[in-house]
Design a protein around this motif. Structure first.
Motif, PDB file in Angstrom:
ATOM      1  N   ALA A  54      -7.194  22.298 -39.360  1.00 46.26           N
ATOM      2  CA  ALA A  54      -7.197  22.917 -40.686  1.00 46.26           C
ATOM      3  C   ALA A  54      -6.049  23.894 -40.867  1.00 46.26           C
ATOM      4  CB  ALA A  54      -8.535  23.617 -40.923  1.00 46.26           C
ATOM      5  N   HIS A  55      -5.843  24.810 -39.897  1.00 43.26           N
ATOM      6  CA  HIS A  55      -4.775  25.806 -40.070  1.00 43.26           C
ATOM      7  C   HIS A  55      -3.400  25.159 -40.004  1.00 43.26           C
ATOM      8  CE1 HIS A  55      -4.826  25.392 -35.703  1.00 43.26           C
ATOM      9  NE2 HIS A  55      -3.653  26.026 -35.661  1.00 43.26           N
ATOM     10  N   ILE A  56      -3.256  24.080 -39.214  1.00 39.14           N
ATOM     11  CA  ILE A  56      -1.969  23.366 -39.141  1.00 39.14           C
ATOM     12  C   ILE A  56      -1.677  22.712 -40.494  1.00 39.14           C
ATOM     13  CG2 ILE A  56      -0.686  21.538 -37.981  1.00 39.14           C
ATOM     14  CD1 ILE A  56      -2.424  22.004 -35.520  1.00 39.14           C
ATOM     15  N   ALA A  57      -2.707  22.107 -41.067  1.00 40.06           N
ATOM     16  CA  ALA A  57      -2.528  21.438 -42.359  1.00 40.06           C
ATOM     17  C   ALA A  57      -2.099  22.425 -43.436  1.00 40.06           C
ATOM     18  CB  ALA A  57      -3.818  20.732 -42.754  1.00 40.06           C
ATOM     19  N   LEU A  58      -2.687  23.635 -43.422  1.00 46.99           N
ATOM     20  CA  LEU A  58      -2.320  24.637 -44.424  1.00 46.99           C
ATOM     21  C   LEU A  58      -0.882  25.126 -44.227  1.00 46.99           C
ATOM     22  CD1 LEU A  58      -5.605  26.743 -44.675  1.00 46.99           C
ATOM     23  CD2 LEU A  58      -4.704  25.092 -46.318  1.00 46.99           C
ATOM     24  N   MET A  59      -0.456  25.259 -42.980  1.00 48.53           N
ATOM     25  CA  MET A  59       0.938  25.638 -42.712  1.00 48.53           C
ATOM     26  C   MET A  59       1.897  24.555 -43.200  1.00 48.53           C
ATOM     27  SD  MET A  59       0.560  27.321 -38.903  1.00 48.53           S
ATOM     28  CE  MET A  59       2.341  27.427 -38.708  1.00 48.53           C
ATOM     29  N   GLU A  60       1.529  23.303 -42.970  1.00 49.80           N
ATOM     30  CA  GLU A  60       2.370  22.194 -43.450  1.00 49.80           C
ATOM     31  C   GLU A  60       2.390  22.150 -44.975  1.00 49.80           C
ATOM     32  OE1 GLU A  60       1.756  19.176 -39.621  1.00 49.80           O
ATOM     33  OE2 GLU A  60       0.808  18.726 -41.548  1.00 49.80           O
ATOM     34  N   LEU A  61       1.277  22.515 -45.584  1.00 51.72           N
ATOM     35  CA  LEU A  61       1.232  22.564 -47.048  1.00 51.72           C
ATOM     36  C   LEU A  61       2.206  23.610 -47.574  1.00 51.72           C
ATOM     37  CD1 LEU A  61      -0.095  21.656 -49.709  1.00 51.72           C
ATOM     38  CD2 LEU A  61      -1.817  23.435 -49.351  1.00 51.72           C
ATOM     39  N   MET A  62       2.297  24.765 -46.928  1.00 53.38           N
ATOM     40  CA  MET A  62       3.248  25.794 -47.334  1.00 53.38           C
ATOM     41  C   MET A  62       4.686  25.298 -47.183  1.00 53.38           C
ATOM     42  SD  MET A  62       1.507  28.296 -48.451  1.00 53.38           S
ATOM     43  CE  MET A  62       2.804  29.534 -48.545  1.00 53.38           C
ATOM     44  N   LYS A  63       4.940  24.557 -46.109  1.00 54.65           N
ATOM     45  CA  LYS A  63       6.286  24.014 -45.919  1.00 54.65           C
ATOM     46  C   LYS A  63       6.616  22.986 -46.998  1.00 54.65           C
ATOM     47  CE  LYS A  63       9.175  21.660 -42.492  1.00 54.65           C
ATOM     48  NZ  LYS A  63       9.230  21.019 -41.151  1.00 54.65           N
ATOM     49  N   TRP A  64       5.647  22.136 -47.319  1.00 49.94           N
ATOM     50  CA  TRP A  64       5.837  21.138 -48.386  1.00 49.94           C
ATOM     51  C   TRP A  64       6.076  21.844 -49.727  1.00 49.94           C
ATOM     52  CZ3 TRP A  64       6.918  16.412 -49.755  1.00 49.94           C
ATOM     53  CH2 TRP A  64       6.471  15.888 -50.979  1.00 49.94           C
ATOM     54  N   ARG A  65       5.381  22.934 -49.925  1.00 47.60           N
ATOM     55  CA  ARG A  65       5.509  23.684 -51.180  1.00 47.60           C
ATOM     56  C   ARG A  65       6.894  24.291 -51.332  1.00 47.60           C
ATOM     57  NH1 ARG A  65       0.572  27.300 -53.216  1.00 47.60           N
ATOM     58  NH2 ARG A  65       1.340  27.898 -55.271  1.00 47.60           N
ATOM     59  N   SER A  66       7.491  24.702 -50.246  1.00 48.00           N
ATOM     60  CA  SER A  66       8.784  25.393 -50.322  1.00 48.00           C
ATOM     61  C   SER A  66       9.975  24.466 -50.131  1.00 48.00           C
ATOM     62  CB  SER A  66       8.844  26.508 -49.274  1.00 48.00           C
ATOM     63  OG  SER A  66       8.687  25.966 -47.975  1.00 48.00           O
ATOM     64  N   GLU A  67       9.792  23.360 -49.402  1.00 48.24           N
ATOM     65  CA  GLU A  67      10.924  22.478 -49.103  1.00 48.24           C
ATOM     66  C   GLU A  67      10.899  21.173 -49.896  1.00 48.24           C
ATOM     67  OE1 GLU A  67      11.206  21.812 -44.939  1.00 48.24           O
ATOM     68  OE2 GLU A  67      11.381  23.949 -44.426  1.00 48.24           O
ATOM     69  N   GLY A  68       9.712  20.613 -50.119  1.00 52.62           N
ATOM     70  CA  GLY A  68       9.618  19.378 -50.876  1.00 52.62           C
ATOM     71  C   GLY A  68      10.188  18.192 -50.139  1.00 52.62           C
ATOM     72  N   LEU A  69      10.798  17.269 -50.886  1.00 54.12           N
ATOM     73  CA  LEU A  69      11.287  16.005 -50.336  1.00 54.12           C
ATOM     74  C   LEU A  69      12.792  15.899 -50.515  1.00 54.12           C
ATOM     75  CD1 LEU A  69      10.548  13.158 -49.172  1.00 54.12           C
ATOM     76  CD2 LEU A  69      10.236  12.405 -51.556  1.00 54.12           C
ATOM     77  N   ASP A  70      13.420  15.191 -49.593  1.00 51.98           N
ATOM     78  CA  ASP A  70      14.850  14.915 -49.684  1.00 51.98           C
ATOM     79  C   ASP A  70      15.170  14.312 -51.054  1.00 51.98           C
ATOM     80  OD1 ASP A  70      17.097  12.718 -49.417  1.00 51.98           O
ATOM     81  OD2 ASP A  70      17.488  14.212 -47.838  1.00 51.98           O
ATOM     82  N   PRO A  71      16.208  14.826 -51.749  1.00 49.82           N
ATOM     83  CA  PRO A  71      16.508  14.363 -53.110  1.00 49.82           C
ATOM     84  C   PRO A  71      16.706  12.855 -53.224  1.00 49.82           C
ATOM     85  CG  PRO A  71      17.734  16.357 -52.641  1.00 49.82           C
ATOM     86  CD  PRO A  71      17.077  15.948 -51.357  1.00 49.82           C
ATOM     87  N   PHE A  72      17.335  12.232 -52.211  1.00 48.15           N
ATOM     88  CA  PHE A  72      17.583  10.797 -52.302  1.00 48.15           C
ATOM     89  C   PHE A  72      16.274  10.006 -52.289  1.00 48.15           C
ATOM     90  CE2 PHE A  72      21.665  12.347 -50.633  1.00 48.15           C
ATOM     91  CZ  PHE A  72      22.524  11.776 -51.564  1.00 48.15           C
ATOM     92  N   TYR A  73      15.359  10.400 -51.407  1.00 52.74           N
ATOM     93  CA  TYR A  73      14.070   9.721 -51.361  1.00 52.74           C
ATOM     94  C   TYR A  73      13.258  10.004 -52.620  1.00 52.74           C
ATOM     95  CZ  TYR A  73      14.642   8.216 -46.518  1.00 52.74           C
ATOM     96  OH  TYR A  73      15.072   7.587 -45.391  1.00 52.74           O
ATOM     97  N   ALA A  74      13.318  11.236 -53.105  1.00 51.20           N
ATOM     98  CA  ALA A  74      12.584  11.590 -54.324  1.00 51.20           C
ATOM     99  C   ALA A  74      13.071  10.772 -55.515  1.00 51.20           C
ATOM    100  CB  ALA A  74      12.736  13.078 -54.612  1.00 51.20           C
ATOM    101  N   GLN A  75      14.383  10.624 -55.640  1.00 56.56           N
ATOM    102  CA  GLN A  75      14.940   9.837 -56.741  1.00 56.56           C
ATOM    103  C   GLN A  75      14.572   8.365 -56.603  1.00 56.56           C
ATOM    104  OE1 GLN A  75      19.155  10.656 -56.876  1.00 56.56           O
ATOM    105  NE2 GLN A  75      18.818  12.865 -56.942  1.00 56.56           N
ATOM    106  N   ALA A  76      14.530   7.883 -55.333  1.00 58.33           N
ATOM    107  CA  ALA A  76      14.153   6.488 -55.113  1.00 58.33           C
ATOM    108  C   ALA A  76      12.696   6.248 -55.497  1.00 58.33           C
ATOM    109  CB  ALA A  76      14.385   6.108 -53.649  1.00 58.33           C
ATOM    110  N   VAL A  77      11.815   7.205 -55.166  1.00 59.92           N
ATOM    111  CA  VAL A  77      10.404   7.073 -55.515  1.00 59.92           C
ATOM    112  C   VAL A  77      10.217   7.096 -57.033  1.00 59.92           C
ATOM    113  CG1 VAL A  77       8.161   8.223 -55.417  1.00 59.92           C
ATOM    114  CG2 VAL A  77       9.548   8.034 -53.355  1.00 59.92           C
ATOM    115  N   GLN A  78      10.959   7.942 -57.727  1.00 58.72           N
ATOM    116  CA  GLN A  78      10.778   8.134 -59.164  1.00 58.72           C
ATOM    117  C   GLN A  78      11.586   7.167 -60.020  1.00 58.72           C
ATOM    118  OE1 GLN A  78      11.514  12.283 -60.007  1.00 58.72           O
ATOM    119  NE2 GLN A  78       9.898  13.004 -58.639  1.00 58.72           N
ATOM    120  N   ALA A  79      12.351   6.281 -59.384  1.00 53.66           N
ATOM    121  CA  ALA A  79      13.157   5.306 -60.138  1.00 53.66           C
ATOM    122  C   ALA A  79      12.243   4.423 -60.993  1.00 53.66           C
ATOM    123  CB  ALA A  79      13.971   4.456 -59.174  1.00 53.66           C
ATOM    124  N   LYS A  80      12.663   4.152 -62.223  1.00 51.98           N
ATOM    125  CA  LYS A  80      11.867   3.342 -63.151  1.00 51.98           C
ATOM    126  C   LYS A  80      12.668   2.142 -63.634  1.00 51.98           C
ATOM    127  CE  LYS A  80       8.875   7.055 -64.825  1.00 51.98           C
ATOM    128  NZ  LYS A  80       8.306   7.730 -66.001  1.00 51.98           N
TER     129      LYS A  80
END
Length: 698
Positions: free
Chosen positions: A560-586
């Motif tokens: 549980a505490h590891i998951a919450l720490m990873e959630l904070m990292k996801w909140r502050s860093e997010g995803l690599d722009p290239f992968y994010a753009q590839a996921v959101q491509a329409k």
């Protein structure tokens, strides 16, 4: 110039010839069908013929009628009039002969009459004139036998014939009750098989020979796909089926896999409005059977509306399970909320109900309204209505819709002189006239109708798109925005509507909506620095807390505490722009004309591949982002329900129903009715015109 003149003349001759031939073919068609009813007596003696414009020159240019008794030629413009003047009024010298008189009483089939020369001896039969009736029947039977003895096609080789019959059986099995197997016994269908070189076939033998094997094949394939998947979502639809005359409903179960595939599981016949405890028991058994003892493989359940206690009880027994109410039912329920609780809707629907009842009951007003409706719409029908003491939400919606649709005929009827005379004498007519002429009534009606149409359109989009749970929050935000725009457009205070929306939203909200929204890469937002970050800012404080609660509930206490720490990292860093753009491509979807996500599965795959450093959060994300927000979406078929009810104790109908539902889900085939209408609308106008022209001659 001379060549052009010849060409024009040739075209004109061709058009004249074409028109003459078309007229000739119409008359031949009419003559061939006129064996009994009105007109049959004279068609026995009048024969359509083509007349050449000039001897040996050009093409046939005119259609005539030739008398078979005296060979005289007449215009083909009015066969009935020609028959009356030439035959009945003594114009034909041979019509009074015994043969022709008998034929006029009950003629033989037209095809059996050769043209008769003058003063030809009458046919004498041993039984007298009454023999002509029996003779006509004999000749008709001979004609039918000759027409049915068309040369069959050469028989197909046995392997090819078996393959064709196997495909026919598959089609029957997948069509379910839409095509009855007994229809294969129809003589014309058996004749069709003979014409294409296939042997006559017994429906029972054809279906049963394929049913069991096909059923086992589909079940085996589905079970293998479910076993191969790391987890799945159970989808259940039909708990809220409206009660029928038999008070039964079909509940369907499907399995949503992470790869986007939906597999049919089974259907069961149950009573309408099943109690929550019974639903809980059935869902629990379905999960246990699919999981084969390892219940954590079920990531959750989505079901249409019944008491949420059943879903909550099941969820509490497995902390990693996410159980949701169907969002399509939520939007449909919101429309009912408007009908029951919105003061504006109650006022407008009450006035519409009075108006509809008045039109339906008052005969003079009804006639005036139907006349204007026919002029305006090309058809006429009365507005739907309901008794004042038994008003259901669906009835009120129907009345409002009809009054809105027939607004102009209603307004025109109130201005009619005959109506003015009526409401001068009767008080109710005057009150209704005042209501019809009240501009405020029509403004309020338009605003209510527009509001219902707005929510209905969004519900239709949900049914077609089948959104995932990460899209739930944006869907309700979009609804709120549209309602505020509606209020501005119609100068209405939208506060009461927004309160009802909020009540329905809270009734259906699940913390997994918020968690899926911030974990789904599709909704990452690009910040000023070019990073793609999860949209936590769009969550309320309570929804933000829900994300943490659900994530800690979905992992082991040690993680549980590891998951919450990873959630904070996801909140502050997010995803690599290239992968994010590839996921959101329409890309453009030609079937809907809208822009759609090019690769929907990338939303989950990006977590399983390039975000592998989030070892605990990854386990939660891959289970959440693929979950559907609507139930399986098999359209409820009343004929299938009745059929299953009648054959509830027979295995063969159950297997056929399974194959039918499996085929519908596999093809996502929800457009059958539209396709049928499209086929009917393809009828050729010329062909319809020819038919109408031929009919007018009768």
């Amino acid at each position: 110039m001379e060549a052009e003149a010849k060409e024009v003349a040739g075209d004109e001759e061709g058009m004249v010839a074409g028109a003459a031939r078309k007229r000739y073919e119409r008359l031949v068609a009419v003559r061939s069908k006129a064996t009994r009813g009105k007109g049959a007596w004279y068609w026995a003696h009048l024969e359509p013929v083509m007349v050449v414009a000039a001897a040996g020159v050009g093409q046939p240019a005119e259609t005539k009628l030739r008398c078979g008794l005296c060979s005289a030629l007449f215009s083909a413009s009015n066969p009935s009039r020609t028959a009356s003047e030439h035959l009945k009024r003594g114009g034909c010298p041979n019509f009074s002969s015994p043969c022709s008189a008998a034929a006029a009483i009950d003629p033989r089939p037209i095809s059996s009459f050769p043209p008769l020369p003058r003063a030809k001896p009458a046919l004498v039969l041993s039984g007298g004139k009454e023999d002509l009736v029996a003779l006509a029947r004999l000749e008709d039977s001979v004609r039918k036998l000759k027409s049915s003895m068309a040369a069959p096609a050469s028989a197909l080789p046995e392997p090819q014939a078996d393959a064709a019959l196997s495909l026919l059986a598959d089609w029957l099995l997948e069509s379910g009750v839409a095509v009855s197997p007994s229809s294969l016994d129809h003589p014309k269908f058996q004749s069709f098989l003979n014409q294409v070189g296939l042997p006559s076939v017994s429906p029972r033998r054809l279906v049963l020979s394929q049913l069991h094997a096909r059923y086992l094949e589909v079940v085996s394939d589905s079970e293998a796909r479910i076993r191969d998947a790391a987890f799945f979502q159970l989808s259940s639809d039909g708990w809220k089926s409206s009660a029928t005359s038999s008070d039964h409903a079909i509940v369907s179960f499907a399995v949503n896999l992470p790869n986007g595939r939906t597999l049919f599981h089974r259907s069961m016949l149950t009573v309408s409005r099943a109690p929550s405890s019974y639903a809980e028991e059935v869902l629990r058994d379905a999960v246990a059977k699919l999981c084969e003892g390892f219940t954590e493989r079920c990531a959750g359940i989505v079901a249409d509306r019944f008491k949420k206690t059943a879903l909550r009880n099941l969820e509490s027994r497995n902390e990693r399970m996410v159980n949701l109410s169907c969002q399509l039912e939520a939007f449909n329920g919101l429309i009912k909320d408007f009908a029951r609780q919105l003061p504006l809707f109650r006022k407008v629907s009450g006035d519409c109900l009075k108006l509809a009842n008045f039109i339906n009951v008052q005969s003079q007003v009804r006639r005036i309204f139907l006349r204007y409706q026919l002029e305006e719409h090309g058809h006429s029908r009365l507005p739907r209505t309901a008794s004042v003491g038994d008003r259901q939400a669906s009835d009120e919606l129907a009345v409002v819709e009809d009054v809105m649709e027939f607004a102009r005929p209603i307004q025109m009827a109130a201005l009619d002189e005959d109506y003015k005379l009526a409401y001068q004498e009767e008080q109710p007519a005057g009150e209704m006239a005042e209501l019809i002429q009240n501009g405020g009534f029509w403004s309020e009606l338009e605003s209510v109708h527009s509001l219902v149409k707005l929510v209905t359109a969004m519900a239709h989009e949900i049914e077609l798109e089948r959104p995932l749970i990460g899209q739930c929050l944006p869907l309700w935000d979009e609804l709120r925005t549209r309602v505020r725009e509606w209020g501005v457009k119609h100068s209405m205070n939208s506060e009461a509507v927004e309160k009802l929306i909020e009540t329905r939203f809270l009734k259906n909200y699940h913390p997994a909506w918020s968690a899926a929204f911030v974990l789904d890469p599709l909704f990452l937002i690009k910040d000023a620095g070019g990073r793609y970050l999860p949209p936590f800012k769009r969550l309320s404080p309570e929804q933000d807390k829900d994300v943490g609660r659900l994530i800690t509930r979905s992992v082991s206490p040690e993680e549980a505490h590891i998951a919450l720490m990873e959630l904070m990292k996801w909140r502050s860093e997010g995803l690599d722009p290239f992968y994010a753009q590839a996921v959101q491509a329409k890309q453009h979807d030609p079937s809907t004309g809208k822009m759609k996500v090019a690769n929907p599965q990338s939303r989950r795959l990006v977590w399983e591949t390039c975000l592998s450093e989030f070892k605990c959060l990854q386990k939660v994300a891959v289970r959440l982002v693929f979950l559907h927000a609507t139930s399986c979406g098999i359209k409820r078929d009343s004929s299938l329900m009745r059929w299953m009810h009648v054959h509830a104790h027979s295995e063969a109908p159950k297997k056929m129903a399974f194959l039918t539902a499996h085929s519908k889900i596999a093809k996502m085939d929800s457009s059958t009715e539209t396709m049928d209408l499209d086929v009917l609308n393809m009828a050729d106008d010329d062909a319809l015109g020819d038919f109408a022209g031929a009919s007018s001659v009768l």
